[in-house]
Motif scaffolding. Structure first.
Motif, mmCIF file in Angstrom:
data_model
loop_
_atom_site.group_PDB
_atom_site.id
_atom_site.type_symbol
_atom_site.label_atom_id
_atom_site.label_comp_id
_atom_site.label_asym_id
_atom_site.label_seq_id
_atom_site.Cartn_x
_atom_site.Cartn_y
_atom_site.Cartn_z
ATOM 1 N N ARG A 98 8.751 -8.549 -9.996
ATOM 2 C CA ARG A 98 8.443 -7.804 -8.772
ATOM 3 C C ARG A 98 7.492 -8.601 -7.881
ATOM 4 N N ILE A 99 6.508 -9.232 -8.493
ATOM 5 C CA ILE A 99 5.555 -10.038 -7.717
ATOM 6 C C ILE A 99 6.295 -11.188 -7.043
ATOM 7 N N GLY A 100 7.180 -11.843 -7.789
ATOM 8 C CA GLY A 100 7.976 -12.931 -7.227
ATOM 9 C C GLY A 100 8.863 -12.492 -6.088
ATOM 10 N N ASP A 101 9.284 -11.232 -6.133
ATOM 11 C CA ASP A 101 10.136 -10.676 -5.069
ATOM 12 C C ASP A 101 9.324 -10.154 -3.888
ATOM 13 N N GLY A 102 7.996 -10.305 -3.948
ATOM 14 C CA GLY A 102 7.155 -9.928 -2.819
ATOM 15 C C GLY A 102 6.627 -8.505 -2.835
ATOM 16 N N ALA A 103 6.736 -7.804 -3.968
ATOM 17 C CA ALA A 103 6.331 -6.401 -4.032
ATOM 18 C C ALA A 103 4.839 -6.185 -3.767
ATOM 19 N N LEU A 104 4.023 -7.214 -3.955
ATOM 20 C CA LEU A 104 2.584 -7.091 -3.683
ATOM 21 C C LEU A 104 2.196 -7.750 -2.367
ATOM 22 N N GLY A 105 3.184 -8.046 -1.546
ATOM 23 C CA GLY A 105 2.911 -8.644 -0.249
ATOM 24 C C GLY A 105 2.597 -10.120 -0.366
ATOM 25 N N PRO A 106 2.241 -10.736 0.751
ATOM 26 C CA PRO A 106 1.982 -12.183 0.757
ATOM 27 C C PRO A 106 0.851 -12.590 -0.186
ATOM 28 N N GLY A 107 -0.158 -11.746 -0.318
ATOM 29 C CA GLY A 107 -1.272 -12.064 -1.211
ATOM 30 C C GLY A 107 -0.860 -12.146 -2.667
ATOM 31 N N GLY A 108 0.189 -11.413 -3.023
ATOM 32 C CA GLY A 108 0.668 -11.442 -4.391
ATOM 33 C C GLY A 108 1.208 -12.796 -4.804
ATOM 34 N N ARG A 109 1.676 -13.550 -3.827
ATOM 35 C CA ARG A 109 2.237 -14.877 -4.132
ATOM 36 C C ARG A 109 1.166 -15.876 -4.553
ATOM 37 N N SER A 110 -0.096 -15.574 -4.263
ATOM 38 C CA SER A 110 -1.191 -16.465 -4.655
ATOM 39 C C SER A 110 -1.783 -16.109 -6.014
ATOM 40 N N LEU A 111 -1.277 -15.047 -6.637
ATOM 41 C CA LEU A 111 -1.750 -14.713 -7.977
ATOM 42 C C LEU A 111 -1.354 -15.824 -8.936
ATOM 43 N N GLU A 112 -2.238 -16.107 -9.872
ATOM 44 C CA GLU A 112 -1.983 -17.187 -10.818
ATOM 45 C C GLU A 112 -1.574 -16.690 -12.192
ATOM 46 N N GLY A 113 -1.920 -15.460 -12.496
ATOM 47 C CA GLY A 113 -1.559 -14.933 -13.798
ATOM 48 C C GLY A 113 -1.832 -13.459 -13.901
ATOM 49 N N LEU A 114 -1.315 -12.886 -14.977
ATOM 50 C CA LEU A 114 -1.610 -11.489 -15.260
ATOM 51 C C LEU A 114 -1.643 -11.297 -16.762
ATOM 52 N N ALA A 115 -2.347 -10.264 -17.175
ATOM 53 C CA ALA A 115 -2.431 -9.892 -18.584
ATOM 54 C C ALA A 115 -2.131 -8.409 -18.687
ATOM 55 N N VAL A 116 -1.286 -8.061 -19.631
ATOM 56 C CA VAL A 116 -0.942 -6.662 -19.875
ATOM 57 C C VAL A 116 -1.458 -6.290 -21.254
ATOM 58 N N THR A 117 -2.219 -5.195 -21.310
ATOM 59 C CA THR A 117 -2.743 -4.688 -22.574
ATOM 60 C C THR A 117 -2.233 -3.275 -22.781
ATOM 61 N N LEU A 118 -1.618 -3.043 -23.929
ATOM 62 C CA LEU A 118 -1.175 -1.714 -24.316
ATOM 63 C C LEU A 118 -2.110 -1.206 -25.407
ATOM 64 N N HIS A 119 -2.784 -0.114 -25.111
ATOM 65 C CA HIS A 119 -3.704 0.504 -26.069
ATOM 66 C C HIS A 119 -2.933 1.579 -26.838
ATOM 67 N N GLU A 120 -2.763 1.365 -28.144
ATOM 68 C CA GLU A 120 -2.108 2.360 -28.995
ATOM 69 C C GLU A 120 -3.060 3.502 -29.316
ATOM 70 N N SER A 121 -4.325 3.176 -29.406
ATOM 71 C CA SER A 121 -5.352 4.161 -29.725
ATOM 72 C C SER A 121 -6.691 3.579 -29.298
ATOM 73 N N HIS A 122 -7.758 4.275 -29.625
ATOM 74 C CA HIS A 122 -9.087 3.775 -29.276
ATOM 75 C C HIS A 122 -9.529 2.638 -30.196
ATOM 76 N N VAL A 123 -8.748 2.347 -31.240
ATOM 77 C CA VAL A 123 -9.131 1.277 -32.161
ATOM 78 C C VAL A 123 -8.089 0.160 -32.290
#
Length: 132
Positions: A98-123
């Motif tokens: 989505r970022i590559g397709d421009g979904a975050l606008g022109p500023g999104g193209r300058s992003l260098e990375g992202l991290a996704v964290t899925l929390h299963e629980s508090h531990v």
């Protein structure tokens, strides 16, 4: 490196293949709190990493493709153990498209990375980092 994180959640059903998963081989549900961190070395002309509202909207749309679904029946995930780690990568890769397709606008193209964290629980949680 600057970063901005947005949060949402999803609820899914799935099962696993393999003795290592014990009773989780049976169909079960999982609820995840999902954090996505967007990174870039320099702020844009407005002094931000990314538009937080747009980032939250894109995350919500990606999670909407997965939530309230039995992932065992999703053709894109067929034959895959949809572990927390795997789902973190799926969310990251779908956001990257989505970022590559421009979904975050022109500023999104300058992003260098992202991290996704899925929390299963508090531990327990798992993350996937990727470059853009």
């Amino acid at each position: 490196m600057f970063s901005v994180t947005v949060r949402d959640h999803m609820m899914i059903a799935h099962s696993f293949t393999g003795a290592v998963f014990g009773p989780a081989q049976r169909l079960h549900g999982a609820t995840y709190v999902v954090d996505v961190t967007f990174r870039r070395a320099e702020l844009d002309d407005d002094g931000v990493v990314v538009d937080i509202g747009a980032a939250a909207d894109q995350l919500h749309e990606v999670l909407g493709e997965l939530t309230y679904r039995n992932l065992d029946e999703d053709p894109d995930l067929a034959g895959t153990n949809t572990t927390t780690e795997v789902l973190a990568r799926v969310v990251a890769d779908r956001l990257a498209l989505r970022i590559g397709d421009g979904a975050l606008g022109p500023g999104g193209r300058s992003l260098e990375g992202l991290a996704v964290t899925l929390h299963e629980s508090h531990v327990a949680w798992a993350s996937y980092d990727r470059r853009l």
